[in-house]
Design a protein around this motif. Structure first.
Motif, mmCIF file in Angstrom:
data_model
loop_
_atom_site.group_PDB
_atom_site.id
_atom_site.type_symbol
_atom_site.label_atom_id
_atom_site.label_comp_id
_atom_site.label_asym_id
_atom_site.label_seq_id
_atom_site.Cartn_x
_atom_site.Cartn_y
_atom_site.Cartn_z
ATOM 1 N N LYS A 1 0.875 -1.174 0.000
ATOM 2 C CA LYS A 1 0.000 0.000 0.000
ATOM 3 C C LYS A 1 0.907 1.218 0.000
ATOM 4 N N GLU A 2 0.705 2.123 -0.964
ATOM 5 C CA GLU A 2 1.669 3.197 -1.202
ATOM 6 C C GLU A 2 1.726 4.219 -0.071
ATOM 7 N N ASN A 3 0.571 4.675 0.399
ATOM 8 C CA ASN A 3 0.560 5.645 1.490
ATOM 9 C C ASN A 3 -0.645 5.423 2.379
ATOM 10 N N PHE A 4 -0.744 6.214 3.441
ATOM 11 C CA PHE A 4 -1.772 5.976 4.460
ATOM 12 C C PHE A 4 -3.177 6.028 3.884
ATOM 13 N N THR A 5 -3.415 6.933 2.941
ATOM 14 C CA THR A 5 -4.766 7.121 2.397
ATOM 15 C C THR A 5 -5.002 6.346 1.102
ATOM 16 N N SER A 6 -4.099 5.467 0.726
ATOM 17 C CA SER A 6 -4.236 4.740 -0.541
ATOM 18 C C SER A 6 -5.530 3.939 -0.587
ATOM 19 N N ALA A 7 -6.171 3.967 -1.766
ATOM 20 C CA ALA A 7 -7.394 3.197 -1.991
ATOM 21 C C ALA A 7 -7.107 1.926 -2.775
ATOM 22 N N SER A 8 -5.860 1.657 -3.099
ATOM 23 C CA SER A 8 -5.524 0.468 -3.884
ATOM 24 C C SER A 8 -4.234 -0.155 -3.374
ATOM 25 N N ILE A 9 -4.039 -1.425 -3.749
ATOM 26 C CA ILE A 9 -2.820 -2.144 -3.410
ATOM 27 C C ILE A 9 -2.195 -2.657 -4.704
ATOM 28 N N ALA A 10 -0.947 -3.109 -4.613
ATOM 29 C CA ALA A 10 -0.257 -3.655 -5.779
ATOM 30 C C ALA A 10 0.459 -4.938 -5.387
ATOM 31 N N PHE A 11 0.481 -5.912 -6.316
ATOM 32 C CA PHE A 11 1.193 -7.170 -6.117
ATOM 33 C C PHE A 11 2.571 -7.074 -6.770
ATOM 34 N N TYR A 12 3.589 -7.528 -6.035
ATOM 35 C CA TYR A 12 4.948 -7.507 -6.562
ATOM 36 C C TYR A 12 5.594 -8.881 -6.436
ATOM 37 N N ASN A 13 6.459 -9.181 -7.374
ATOM 38 C CA ASN A 13 7.315 -10.344 -7.244
ATOM 39 C C ASN A 13 8.338 -10.020 -6.155
ATOM 40 N N ALA A 14 8.326 -10.796 -5.065
ATOM 41 C CA ALA A 14 9.184 -10.474 -3.924
ATOM 42 C C ALA A 14 10.661 -10.682 -4.213
ATOM 43 N N GLN A 15 10.959 -11.375 -5.312
ATOM 44 C CA GLN A 15 12.361 -11.625 -5.636
ATOM 45 C C GLN A 15 12.982 -10.475 -6.429
ATOM 46 N N ASN A 16 12.213 -9.945 -7.413
ATOM 47 C CA ASN A 16 12.796 -8.910 -8.283
ATOM 48 C C ASN A 16 12.062 -7.572 -8.243
ATOM 49 N N GLY A 17 10.976 -7.471 -7.451
ATOM 50 C CA GLY A 17 10.268 -6.203 -7.315
ATOM 51 C C GLY A 17 9.358 -5.852 -8.476
ATOM 52 N N GLU A 18 9.101 -6.788 -9.393
ATOM 53 C CA GLU A 18 8.250 -6.516 -10.557
ATOM 54 C C GLU A 18 6.790 -6.389 -10.134
ATOM 55 N N ASN A 19 6.109 -5.351 -10.653
ATOM 56 C CA ASN A 19 4.674 -5.172 -10.415
ATOM 57 C C ASN A 19 3.924 -6.160 -11.294
ATOM 58 N N ILE A 20 3.289 -7.149 -10.685
ATOM 59 C CA ILE A 20 2.713 -8.269 -11.443
ATOM 60 C C ILE A 20 1.469 -7.859 -12.218
#
Length: 674
Positions: free
Chosen positions: A264-283
């Protein structure tokens, strides 16, 4: 299902019911959802809301299947958990922690502390134990271990250290937890506590600019800095394993296999993002994964958690929803408002002058609903109503023939009270109305992007007002009460004190000044007294009421109790309003003895209005729990709850579970054993 006829609210049932039941009408959460957990091989979801409720959902069936109400109080967050064997579920939040049997919904454990806040449930795998945290204030907090087989709880760790981040992290097997004590904004330590021994170890010391911590698995955790540097380390030794730089996030969590990271990017974010935990890629970079609401201020994610097998993620938000996401595809699997028919959210409800009907507004759907008292069902709905939060939102003429209310164009609309058919359109832009008598309507003007307030008279039969008697500017909430008997209006706020206007001449007078913080004002029926509730300016939680002489505006008396949204009986004997101690409750006081007669419980969200019926045998109240409730003054108890839906379905429910409802509403109800 059997129906019950309610004749003029005497509440005589047409036939009896075999057993007492709890009637549940699925409405979803009526406030933000604080927490949620997926369980039952991803078939079920349990959620906790700030409406005091915990709800269980069938993800596959896409429906609500159970609802329980917890301890009531202000800021009533509900945090939830499920035992490892899934035989029990838990609720935490303010004041109490409870354990319930999943199969029967029987309460089997309760621990209460008025000063405590309970959260951070963790079921220990393959055991009968669950850990939870209790915090008191900002510094003192404790970890407890609850044995689900015996229903006993023991304290295993206690500290007076303030946490830098308001959460603790448990190892996947429950062998230890991590937290960050608050050293300073510049640096902090990471502390490991072995469980269940409670032995404290300092894993890392004096880490600079730490922005957050997260657990990956038993042998890996991560902290990240304000600069977006992510450092993975072994919690047992404190040895660094690897690090990388990326975008800075407010909060993150990892799947138990360490392959996925959700952020979650910041405190007021309305969305989340999935990342590959190995390389940081936004899935799912091209897919928006978030909570959407008509009210942008409600678009904020509050929590997110993986399912046990990492196939799904559940998010909760201010939009009153929990949403389940497929971690492989990024698709929305289930939202808790799915198949929930929106119910009216009443802000104000009043009896008509002759008690032939009740008029209720609906903030959620911008409508007015006429409930026929004799039939105990809605008669019609007015759709083009502009709702607002004031007590001047609509009114009924003294002869009960006409309804006045602001319309969609901010003009005033007049409706035939018998049919709901529009009779006339006013040309003035208004935001509130009040019938002073049979000849005169008071209208509050509407000025977009302005703090200016104007009140003027509108002779009945005309479409435009002819005299402004009050004209002022304020950015604060105004409290208004009308002295119909004397032809005056009192308005008050924290800035201006109490000002009284003569409606015919516009003459303004000021009441004796009081240093307290104004909360509400109300004239008595004869217009001889003006009541005002205050909060003490220096002592939080101390309220009082001052009674003013309506002619001289001098203080007559000060009484040591007060309520919000209160009203006074015609004989000046009773005062009823919303409790300052608990905004879900109504208090009823005897003004002669100055004693509390009763506290009326039943609402599950903040109460927005309280009024006496014309014969003063009943009270009517509205609440954010989407119900309008009617109470017996003499018997000091709830009589009935009224619920209406946007598709014209409706239900009336008695406290013991007896009900009447439209066919559509009955299909959405379910019964639970008492």
């Amino acid at each position: 299902m059997k129906k019950y006829l309610l004749i003029a609210f005497v509440l005589v049932s047409s036939f009896s019911i075999a057993q007492k039941v709890n009637l549940i009408i699925p409405k979803g959460h009526t406030a933000a959802v604080s927490d949620a957990v997926i369980f039952g091989n991803n078939r079920y979801l349990i959620s906790g809301g700030r409406d005091n409720s915990i709800k269980i959902w069938d993800i596959k069936g896409q429906k609500e299947i159970n609802s329980l109400i917890g301890e009531k109080g202000r800021d009533a967050y509900s945090f939830v958990g499920v035992s490892a064997d899934e035989k029990y579920f838990f609720r935490g939040g303010s004041k109490e922690v409870t354990m319930w049997e999943m199969a029967t919904q029987k309460l089997v454990f309760n621990s209460a502390d008025d000063n405590a806040f309970y959260k951070d449930f963790f079921p220990v795998p393959n055991s009968n134990y669950i850990y939870y945290r209790s915090s008191v204030g900002t510094k003192k907090w404790e970890i407890f271990r609850l044995n689900t087989s015996t229903g006993t709880s023991e304290k295993i760790y206690s500290t007076n250290e303030e946490c830098k981040f308001q959460k603790v992290l448990y190892a996947a097997d429950g062998s230890y937890l991590l937290y960050c004590p608050f050293d300073s904004y510049e640096k902090t330590d990471i502390v490991k506590v072995s469980l269940p021994s409670g032995k404290k170890e300092e894993t890392l010391k004096n880490i600079k600019s730490v922005s957050g911590i997260a657990m990956v698995n038993k042998s890996k955790a991560v902290y990240w800095t304000d600069a977006g540097e992510y450092v993975f380390f072994d919690p047992a030794t404190g040895n660094e394993q690897n690090r990388f730089k990326s975008k800075h996030f407010e909060d993150i969590c990892f799947s138990s296999d360490g392959k996925l990271m959700v952020a979650k990017e910041n405190f007021t974010s309305a969305s989340i993002a999935f990342y590959n935990a190995q390389n940081g890629e936004n899935i799912f970079a091209n897919t928006e994964l978030g909570h959407k609401s008509m009210n942008k201020t409600d678009e904020q994610i509050l929590s997110f958690k993986f399912s046990e097998d990492n196939k799904y993620l559940v998010t909760t938000g201010l939009d009153r929803q929990a949403i389940v996401w497929n971690c492989k595809t990024g698709e929305k699997v289930f939202a808790t408002n799915t198949n929930i028919v929106a119910s009216a959210r009443p802000n104000k409800a009043i009896f008509s002058p002759q008690s032939r009907f009740i008029l209720i507004d609906d903030l959620e759907n911008s409508s007015l609903i006429n409930w026929d008292i004799n039939k105990s069902a809605p008669k019609y709905k007015i759709e083009n109503y502009t709702s607002n939060y004031g007590n001047l939102s609509f009114d009924i003429s003294p002869d009960e023939k006409q309804i006045a209310a602001p319309g969609k164009l901010n003009n005033i609309n007049f409706y035939a009270a018998e049919t709901g058919v529009i009779n006339d359109l006013g040309t003035d832009e208004v935001s509130g109305v009040h019938y002073l008598d049979k000849q005169t309507l008071i209208e509050r003007t509407f000025e977009e992007k302005s703090d200016k307030k104007k009140y003027r008279t509108l002779p009945i039969g005309q479409i435009s007002g002819n005299k402004v008697f009050a004209d002022y500017e304020t950015f604060l909430m105004d409290y208004v009460s009308f002295n119909n008997a004397k032809g005056e209006m009192a308005r008050a706020n924290m800035e201006s004190g109490i000002q009284v206007y003569n409606i015919q001449t516009g003459e303004k007078r000021l009441a004796d000044n009081d240093k307290g913080i104004l909360q509400w004002i109300c004239y008595n029926h004869t217009g001889t007294k003006l009541y005002a509730s205050y909060e003490h300016p220096k002592k939080w939680g101390v309220q009082y009421t001052i009674i003013y002489d309506a002619v001289t505006l001098k203080q007559i008396k000060k009484i040591n109790f007060a309520m919000d949204h209160f009203c006074i009986s015609k004989d000046d004997r009773l005062m009823a309003g919303v409790s300052f101690n608990n905004e879900f409750d109504i208090e009823l006081y005897d003004l002669q003895s100055e004693k509390l007669l009763t506290t009326l419980n039943g609402h599950h969200a903040a109460i927005s209005s309280v009024y006496f019926s014309p014969n003063e045998k009943m009270l009517i109240s509205t609440s954010g729990d989407h119900t309008t409730r009617i109470w017996s003054v003499e018997e000091k108890k709830e009589l009935i709850a009224l619920i209406s839906f946007v598709n014209n379905d409706w239900a009336v429910v008695m406290p013991d579970g007896r009900f009447d409802a439209s066919e559509g509403a009955q299909k959405r109800m379910y019964l639970l054993p008492d």
